[in-house]
Write a protein that holds these residues in place. Structure first.
Motif, PDB file in Angstrom:
ATOM      1  N   HIS A   3       0.830  -1.206   0.000  1.00 29.31           N
ATOM      2  CA  HIS A   3       0.000   0.000   0.000  1.00 29.31           C
ATOM      3  C   HIS A   3       0.864   1.256   0.000  1.00 29.31           C
ATOM      4  O   HIS A   3       0.554   2.235  -0.698  1.00 29.31           O
ATOM      5  CB  HIS A   3      -0.919  -0.006   1.216  1.00 29.31           C
ATOM      6  CG  HIS A   3      -1.843   1.175   1.278  1.00 29.31           C
ATOM      7  ND1 HIS A   3      -2.931   1.317   0.463  1.00 29.31           N
ATOM      8  CD2 HIS A   3      -1.796   2.302   2.052  1.00 29.31           C
ATOM      9  CE1 HIS A   3      -3.544   2.459   0.721  1.00 29.31           C
ATOM     10  NE2 HIS A   3      -2.874   3.080   1.685  1.00 29.31           N
ATOM     11  N   ALA A   4       1.964   1.228   0.762  1.00 28.86           N
ATOM     12  CA  ALA A   4       2.860   2.386   0.809  1.00 28.86           C
ATOM     13  C   ALA A   4       3.477   2.644  -0.560  1.00 28.86           C
ATOM     14  O   ALA A   4       3.604   3.797  -0.997  1.00 28.86           O
ATOM     15  CB  ALA A   4       3.944   2.155   1.857  1.00 28.86           C
ATOM     16  N   LEU A   5       3.866   1.571  -1.267  1.00 30.12           N
ATOM     17  CA  LEU A   5       4.431   1.722  -2.603  1.00 30.12           C
ATOM     18  C   LEU A   5       3.397   2.310  -3.573  1.00 30.12           C
ATOM     19  O   LEU A   5       3.699   3.196  -4.380  1.00 30.12           O
ATOM     20  CB  LEU A   5       4.915   0.362  -3.120  1.00 30.12           C
ATOM     21  CG  LEU A   5       6.210  -0.185  -2.502  1.00 30.12           C
ATOM     22  CD1 LEU A   5       6.442  -1.611  -2.963  1.00 30.12           C
ATOM     23  CD2 LEU A   5       7.399   0.703  -2.877  1.00 30.12           C
ATOM     24  N   VAL A   6       2.154   1.797  -3.494  1.00 30.73           N
ATOM     25  CA  VAL A   6       1.075   2.298  -4.353  1.00 30.73           C
ATOM     26  C   VAL A   6       0.832   3.782  -4.095  1.00 30.73           C
ATOM     27  O   VAL A   6       0.647   4.572  -5.036  1.00 30.73           O
ATOM     28  CB  VAL A   6      -0.218   1.486  -4.138  1.00 30.73           C
ATOM     29  CG1 VAL A   6      -1.393   2.143  -4.863  1.00 30.73           C
ATOM     30  CG2 VAL A   6      -0.046   0.060  -4.617  1.00 30.73           C
ATOM     31  N   LEU A   7       0.832   4.189  -2.826  1.00 31.96           N
ATOM     32  CA  LEU A   7       0.592   5.594  -2.483  1.00 31.96           C
ATOM     33  C   LEU A   7       1.684   6.488  -3.047  1.00 31.96           C
ATOM     34  O   LEU A   7       1.397   7.538  -3.647  1.00 31.96           O
ATOM     35  CB  LEU A   7       0.497   5.762  -0.971  1.00 31.96           C
ATOM     36  CG  LEU A   7       0.321   7.202  -0.465  1.00 31.96           C
ATOM     37  CD1 LEU A   7      -0.947   7.825  -1.046  1.00 31.96           C
ATOM     38  CD2 LEU A   7       0.291   7.251   1.051  1.00 31.96           C
ATOM     39  N   ARG A   8       2.971   6.089  -2.888  1.00 29.87           N
ATOM     40  CA  ARG A   8       4.083   6.900  -3.404  1.00 29.87           C
ATOM     41  C   ARG A   8       4.006   7.012  -4.928  1.00 29.87           C
ATOM     42  O   ARG A   8       4.194   8.097  -5.492  1.00 29.87           O
ATOM     43  CB  ARG A   8       5.425   6.303  -2.970  1.00 29.87           C
ATOM     44  CG  ARG A   8       5.762   6.564  -1.504  1.00 29.87           C
ATOM     45  CD  ARG A   8       7.241   6.320  -1.233  1.00 29.87           C
ATOM     46  NE  ARG A   8       7.585   4.908  -1.362  1.00 29.87           N
ATOM     47  CZ  ARG A   8       7.510   4.027  -0.365  1.00 29.87           C
ATOM     48  NH1 ARG A   8       7.114   4.428   0.835  1.00 29.87           N
ATOM     49  NH2 ARG A   8       7.860   2.766  -0.551  1.00 29.87           N
ATOM     50  N   ALA A   9       3.710   5.899  -5.580  1.00 37.84           N
ATOM     51  CA  ALA A   9       3.617   5.918  -7.047  1.00 37.84           C
ATOM     52  C   ALA A   9       2.444   6.791  -7.501  1.00 37.84           C
ATOM     53  O   ALA A   9       2.546   7.546  -8.484  1.00 37.84           O
ATOM     54  CB  ALA A   9       3.450   4.490  -7.572  1.00 37.84           C
ATOM     55  N   THR A  10       1.316   6.721  -6.782  1.00 40.40           N
ATOM     56  CA  THR A  10       0.132   7.524  -7.119  1.00 40.40           C
ATOM     57  C   THR A  10       0.428   9.010  -7.000  1.00 40.40           C
ATOM     58  O   THR A  10       0.105   9.811  -7.892  1.00 40.40           O
ATOM     59  CB  THR A  10      -1.038   7.150  -6.189  1.00 40.40           C
ATOM     60  OG1 THR A  10      -1.420   5.799  -6.438  1.00 40.40           O
ATOM     61  CG2 THR A  10      -2.234   8.058  -6.418  1.00 40.40           C
ATOM     62  N   LEU A  11       1.071   9.416  -5.894  1.00 36.16           N
ATOM     63  CA  LEU A  11       1.376  10.832  -5.673  1.00 36.16           C
ATOM     64  C   LEU A  11       2.330  11.354  -6.743  1.00 36.16           C
ATOM     65  O   LEU A  11       2.159  12.474  -7.256  1.00 36.16           O
ATOM     66  CB  LEU A  11       1.975  11.027  -4.280  1.00 36.16           C
ATOM     67  CG  LEU A  11       1.034  10.734  -3.100  1.00 36.16           C
ATOM     68  CD1 LEU A  11       1.775  10.878  -1.778  1.00 36.16           C
ATOM     69  CD2 LEU A  11      -0.180  11.644  -3.125  1.00 36.16           C
ATOM     70  N   LEU A  12       3.339  10.555  -7.100  1.00 38.19           N
ATOM     71  CA  LEU A  12       4.295  10.976  -8.124  1.00 38.19           C
ATOM     72  C   LEU A  12       3.609  11.107  -9.481  1.00 38.19           C
ATOM     73  O   LEU A  12       3.813  12.096 -10.209  1.00 38.19           O
ATOM     74  CB  LEU A  12       5.442   9.964  -8.200  1.00 38.19           C
ATOM     75  CG  LEU A  12       6.542  10.266  -9.236  1.00 38.19           C
ATOM     76  CD1 LEU A  12       7.211  11.606  -8.935  1.00 38.19           C
ATOM     77  CD2 LEU A  12       7.576   9.146  -9.265  1.00 38.19           C
ATOM     78  N   PHE A  13       2.768  10.139  -9.817  1.00 39.86           N
ATOM     79  CA  PHE A  13       2.081  10.145 -11.102  1.00 39.86           C
ATOM     80  C   PHE A  13       1.123  11.345 -11.206  1.00 39.86           C
ATOM     81  O   PHE A  13       1.078  12.037 -12.230  1.00 39.86           O
ATOM     82  CB  PHE A  13       1.322   8.826 -11.281  1.00 39.86           C
ATOM     83  CG  PHE A  13       0.680   8.664 -12.619  1.00 39.86           C
ATOM     84  CD1 PHE A  13       1.437   8.676 -13.782  1.00 39.86           C
ATOM     85  CD2 PHE A  13      -0.692   8.497 -12.743  1.00 39.86           C
ATOM     86  CE1 PHE A  13       0.852   8.525 -15.031  1.00 39.86           C
ATOM     87  CE2 PHE A  13      -1.290   8.351 -13.983  1.00 39.86           C
ATOM     88  CZ  PHE A  13      -0.507   8.364 -15.127  1.00 39.86           C
TER      89      PHE A  13
END
Length: 546
Positions: free
Chosen positions: A11-21
């Protein structure tokens, strides 16, 4: 524990990728609607959802699933109802329980999300779409599998991702507002609303004058009440009062569709309510040849508690009007009022074809199929909401013999009036800059054996109070030449406290004005035209022992 740890890391990885995207998409100047849809796709992963509902203000609602966005096939009354419920919370994000919505939303939730979730996460923002400002709401179903991550963590992640997009939408909206494009449109709407309000006020005042003149003519006629002349005078008054009700209803129906939570409570005498329906029925009999039976079995002096008197009267006429639109001329309608278990029941039955269009909305009977006429469904939903805010209900019930359809409105009994208490020397203060109106009020006061004095302005009313002392009751208009009746109400409250009954009468019907009247300290707010029966009942109720 291992599963939970892995789920949290993912979930933490998904959140970081979402914010960057999202950050890069915003910096790339992505337009409003593509950006909104992009956020929807990202929320699918963050919320671990299969589908998300996007409500776009006045536009059709959409379902966002992985790789696709499609219009919702569910009747839009449900998305508008969900929009109204969320907007009434005055929160930009939050969690909504299924129990907060009611069973009428179950079929829609099942169509949207497959299985009705027990909780919904919502995110609300404003955006400019096609040069119009729209209210956008994302609705995410909460699934049981998010327990590994935790509800609080999911909610914070969803809000965090949406904040980036909301900031971009807010900046775009600010630039658009500064261009005066939206401001001009809003001013145009405000001007139309003001013009409609002025027209309603004018018609209501004229209808009051006609009603007073009709009563004066009827009193002067030597013929009996059954004579042709007397019947024509009675019909003229009915037509004037229905003209007033018609234009008021146009305005109030629009406000009814935007109805939020009403934080005030009115008491309406059941006799007065039934009398209003009789006037409308008399008009319908004259215009369409419809057959009406109106039966009131409620004890004299009984009142109901309602969130808004004006919306109640409009809502009842609206229910009758909707039913009439589905029946042939000359159809039979019966309105019956009863008291059961401290609740007043108003049962509306008709002999039209069995109708399956008043669907499972606003607490109505879930057996019936959902309506094909969205505006009527909205009206039922908001009338039901008004009843629920008053601790009552609106529902479909089995019709009595010889009828095909029945709708029942139930409202709690407020209280029953006792005997009036008028001591020697007590008097009523009647304030209006139209002498015919104060003369009309005085006849009602005389019928109640109440002495009175009339004033045409705030200053004259205040002089009378200085000379005669505290009145027993006050009836005042709002517009008094250059003065305001609300200033008089505030003066009365400062001088005599909250015990003095004060009735404010006006030709305006705006709900915001009703709030202002209540804030000033008025006991009752009545809209013109006010008939003798209504005014008599209201004064009797206020002067009776609790």
């Amino acid at each position: 524990a291992a599963l939970a740890s892995a789920a949290l890391s993912n979930h933490a990885l998904v959140l970081r990728a979402t914010l960057l995207f999202l950050k890069r998409s915003i910096e790339g100047g992505l337009a409003t609607m593509p950006l909104v849809k992009l956020l929807g796709f990202q929320l699918l992963d963050l919320g671990d959802c299969d589908r998300i509902l996007l409500i776009c203000g006045t536009k059709p609602a959409h379902l966002i699933s992985r790789g696709a966005i499609s219009p919702s096939t569910v009747d839009s009354v449900f998305s508008r109802g969900l929009d109204a419920k969320i907007s009434s919370l005055n929160l930009d994000e939050g969690v909504l329980q299924l129990t907060d919505l009611g069973g009428q939303f179950l079929p829609a939730l099942a169509d949207w999300f497959g299985v009705p979730p027990k909780r919904l996460i919502f995110l609300r923002t404003r955006a400019i779409l096609d040069e119009n400002e729209e209210n956008l709401i994302f609705v995410l179903p909460v699934r049981s599998r998010i327990r590994l991550i935790g509800m609080d963590r999911i909610f914070r992640s969803v809000v965090c991702a949406s904040t980036l997009v909301r900031s971009s939408l807010a900046a775009t909206r600010s630039r658009f507002l500064s261009s005066d494009i939206l401001l001009d449109a809003q001013n145009s709407v405000a001007e139309r609303e003001q013009e409609l309000g002025q027209m309603v006020h004018l018609v209501n005042n004229i209808a009051q004058d006609i009603s007073i003149q009709c009563e004066s003519i009827a009193g002067a006629l030597s013929d009996s009440k059954e004579s042709p002349a007397a019947k024509r005078v009675e019909l003229l008054e009915v037509l004037a009062r229905n003209l007033s009700a018609g234009v008021s209803d146009i305005k109030l129906q629009r406000e009814l569709l935007r109805l939020g939570d009403v934080d005030r409570s009115d008491q309406v005498d059941v006799e007065v309510l039934i009398e209003e329906l009789r006037v409308y029925a008399r008009y319908r009999e004259h215009r369409r040849g419809d057959v009406f039976e109106i039966q009131n079995f409620v004890p004299v002096g009984t009142a109901v508690r309602i969130a808004s008197r004006e919306f109640l009267e409009t809502g009842l006429r609206l229910l009758l009007r909707i039913r009439a639109s589905k029946m042939a001329q000359g159809a039979r309608t019966r309105v019956e009022a009863n008291v059961r278990n401290d609740m007043v029941s108003i049962l509306i039955s008709d002999s039209g074809k069995p109708d399956a269009e008043v669907s499972a909305i606003g607490g109505l009977d879930s057996r019936v199929e959902q309506t094909s006429e969205q505006r009527e469904a909205q009206y039922f939903l908001t009338i039901a909401k008004l009843a629920e805010q008053s601790a009552g209900s609106l529902r479909v019930v089995p019709p009595p013999a010889q009828f095909s359809n029945s709708i029942e409105l139930t409202l709690p009994v407020a209280r029953s009036s006792g005997s009036m208490h008028i001591e020697a020397g007590q008097w009523a203060l009647l304030v209006d800059d139209n002498a015919q109106v104060t003369t009309f009020y005085s006849r009602v006061a005389e019928a109640l054996s109440l002495k009175y004095a009339s004033a045409a302005s705030v200053a004259e009313a205040e002089r009378m109070i200085e000379e005669r002392g505290r009145p027993r009751i006050v009836i005042t208009d709002i517009q008094l030449g250059t003065g305001s009746g609300l200033d008089l109400v505030r003066t009365l409250r400062r001088k005599f406290g909250g015990e003095l009954p004060v009735i404010v009468v006006s030709g305006h019907t705006a709900d915001a004005l009703a709030d202002e009247v209540n804030a000033a300290g008025a006991t009752k707010y009545l809209t013109k035209p006010v008939g003798r029966a209504k005014l008599f009942a209201e004064i009797r109720s206020l002067l009776s022992a609790p």
